[in-house]
Motif scaffolding. Structure first.
Motif, PDB file in Angstrom:
ATOM      1  N   ARG A   1      96.923  -6.168  14.045  1.00  0.00           N
ATOM      2  CA  ARG A   1      97.288  -5.291  15.241  1.00  0.00           C
ATOM      3  C   ARG A   1      96.917  -6.198  16.721  1.00  0.00           C
ATOM      4  N   ASP A   2      96.248  -7.017  16.592  1.00  0.00           N
ATOM      5  CA  ASP A   2      95.940  -7.818  17.536  1.00  0.00           C
ATOM      6  C   ASP A   2      96.972  -8.622  18.532  1.00  0.00           C
ATOM      7  N   PRO A   3      97.570  -8.076  19.438  1.00  0.00           N
ATOM      8  CA  PRO A   3      98.542  -8.780  20.224  1.00  0.00           C
ATOM      9  C   PRO A   3      98.307 -10.098  20.414  1.00  0.00           C
TER      10      PRO A   3
ATOM     11  N   GLN B   1      99.067 -12.004  17.291  1.00  0.00           N
ATOM     12  CA  GLN B   1     100.531 -11.957  16.995  1.00  0.00           C
ATOM     13  C   GLN B   1     101.100 -12.959  17.791  1.00  0.00           C
ATOM     14  N   ARG B   2     100.898 -13.109  19.126  1.00  0.00           N
ATOM     15  CA  ARG B   2     101.568 -13.970  19.796  1.00  0.00           C
ATOM     16  C   ARG B   2     101.208 -15.500  19.633  1.00  0.00           C
ATOM     17  N   GLY B   3      99.864 -15.836  19.443  1.00  0.00           N
ATOM     18  CA  GLY B   3      99.434 -17.188  19.179  1.00  0.00           C
ATOM     19  C   GLY B   3     100.030 -17.816  17.894  1.00  0.00           C
TER      20      GLY B   3
ATOM     21  N   GLY C   1     107.752  -3.795  18.471  1.00  0.00           N
ATOM     22  CA  GLY C   1     106.418  -3.349  18.931  1.00  0.00           C
ATOM     23  C   GLY C   1     105.692  -4.954  18.534  1.00  0.00           C
ATOM     24  N   ALA C   2     106.067  -5.793  18.051  1.00  0.00           N
ATOM     25  CA  ALA C   2     105.390  -6.947  17.765  1.00  0.00           C
ATOM     26  C   ALA C   2     106.083  -7.964  18.638  1.00  0.00           C
TER      27      ALA C   2
ATOM     28  N   PHE D   1     109.027 -11.089  13.834  1.00  0.00           N
ATOM     29  CA  PHE D   1     107.747 -11.605  13.057  1.00  0.00           C
ATOM     30  C   PHE D   1     106.454 -10.705  12.635  1.00  0.00           C
ATOM     31  N   THR D   2     106.240 -10.867  11.280  1.00  0.00           N
ATOM     32  CA  THR D   2     105.027 -10.088  10.726  1.00  0.00           C
ATOM     33  C   THR D   2     103.871 -11.013  10.568  1.00  0.00           C
TER      34      THR D   2
END
Length: 289
Positions: free
Chosen positions: A170-172, A175-177, A245-246, A263-264
């Motif tokens: 859940r940490d954006p 995710q982005r990294g 949302g991701a 991406f998951t």
């Protein structure tokens, strides 16, 4: 204010929820909009009979979606592992109330993909009960089953979702990294870098629509890393967007979208990549500015 105007305003208040229900049920933005429009047409004919507007409209949209799912089930001869639902895109830098209303906080692409593998009854029961808190007693008439039977359908769906849909970080920032690390390694043709950012059991699903040569499923981080070299040619045209949302990637060449990658990310590594490369469906998407 006329009665017709008031009714239209009340319907518009319900539209975001109705679109969200239909999208989760159908995985198609166009078909979701059609289902909502059908609900409006029916409301216009039966407005005087309606007491609970929200409940009545949710029931109508659910019936329309259920009929469409059953029709699909009859038409489809075999399950296509490469099917990817329509993505909902938004710019990472700004709030997008419409996208937020459509998605809520639980429908990442991985979950939407698994919903597409459920049978019509299981999908309806899970979506309405687990995602929209509709009681089993209200779902039962839609499926012409007892509440206990509907509960069992939802339970089966829940087990499949738990087994097949990875729970994303859940940490954006995480995710982005991970997505940026994947893009950087792919641009440089860094096989080892790709293997590091991909989970060992990662899955890549690509849906090319009529371009069947673009449809495939790759399993395992090494297999995906081996194929990612082809991304280098398109890398200059890729940019980060929010996909369901991701963090994901939208690639646009000469003003034309050529792919969307969802991406998951699980525990800091890419566990699933869902790629939409179907030109017809890409052309119909609303692209973030």
């Amino acid at each position: 204010m006329s009665g017709g105007t008031l009714l239209a305003e009340r319907f518009e208040e319900q539209r975001p929820r109705l679109r969200a229900v239909a999208y989760r049920m159908l995985g198609s933005l166009g078909e979701a909009e059609d289902a909502v429009q059908e609900a409006w047409l029916r409301l216009d004919r039966h407005a005087e009979e309606v007491e609970n507007l929200g409940g009545w409209l949710t029931t109508v949209v659910s019936r329309v979606c259920l009929n469409e799912l059953r029709s699909r089930d009859r038409r489809r001869e075999e399950e296509l592992d490469t099917q990817v639902p329509d993505p909902v895109l938004a710019a990472p830098e700004r709030d997008d109330p419409e996208a937020a209303a459509l998605l809520g906080d639980r429908v990442g692409m991985a979950l939407q993909v698994v919903l597409g593998t459920l049978g019509p009854a299981e999908r309806l029961a899970f979506v309405l009960h687990d995602l929209f808190a509709v009681p089993f007693e209200e779902i039962a008439p839609l499926l012409e089953k007892s509440p206990a039977a509907v509960r069992q359908s939802a339970s089966r769906a829940r087990r499949r979702v738990k087994e097949r849909a990875p729970v994303p970080d859940r940490d954006p920032v995480a995710q982005r990294g991970a997505v940026e690390a994947f893009l950087s390694a792919a641009r440089e043709g860094d096989f080892e870098g790709l293997v590091r950012v991909l989970a060992p059991d990662a899955v890549l699903r690509s849906d090319g629509g009529a371009l069947v040569e673009l449809s495939r499923v790759l399993r395992g981080g090494a297999a995906i890393a081996s194929s990612a070299a082809g991304f280098r040619a398109l890398a200059p045209y890729a940019r980060l967007v929010l996909v369901n949302g991701a963090y994901g990637v939208l690639t646009v060449v000469d003003g034309r979208p050529v792919s969307v990658m969802a991406f998951t990310v699980v525990e800091g590594r890419v566990a699933q990549i869902d790629v939409l490369g179907d030109p017809e469906r890409l052309a119909a998407l609303a692209l973030p500015s």
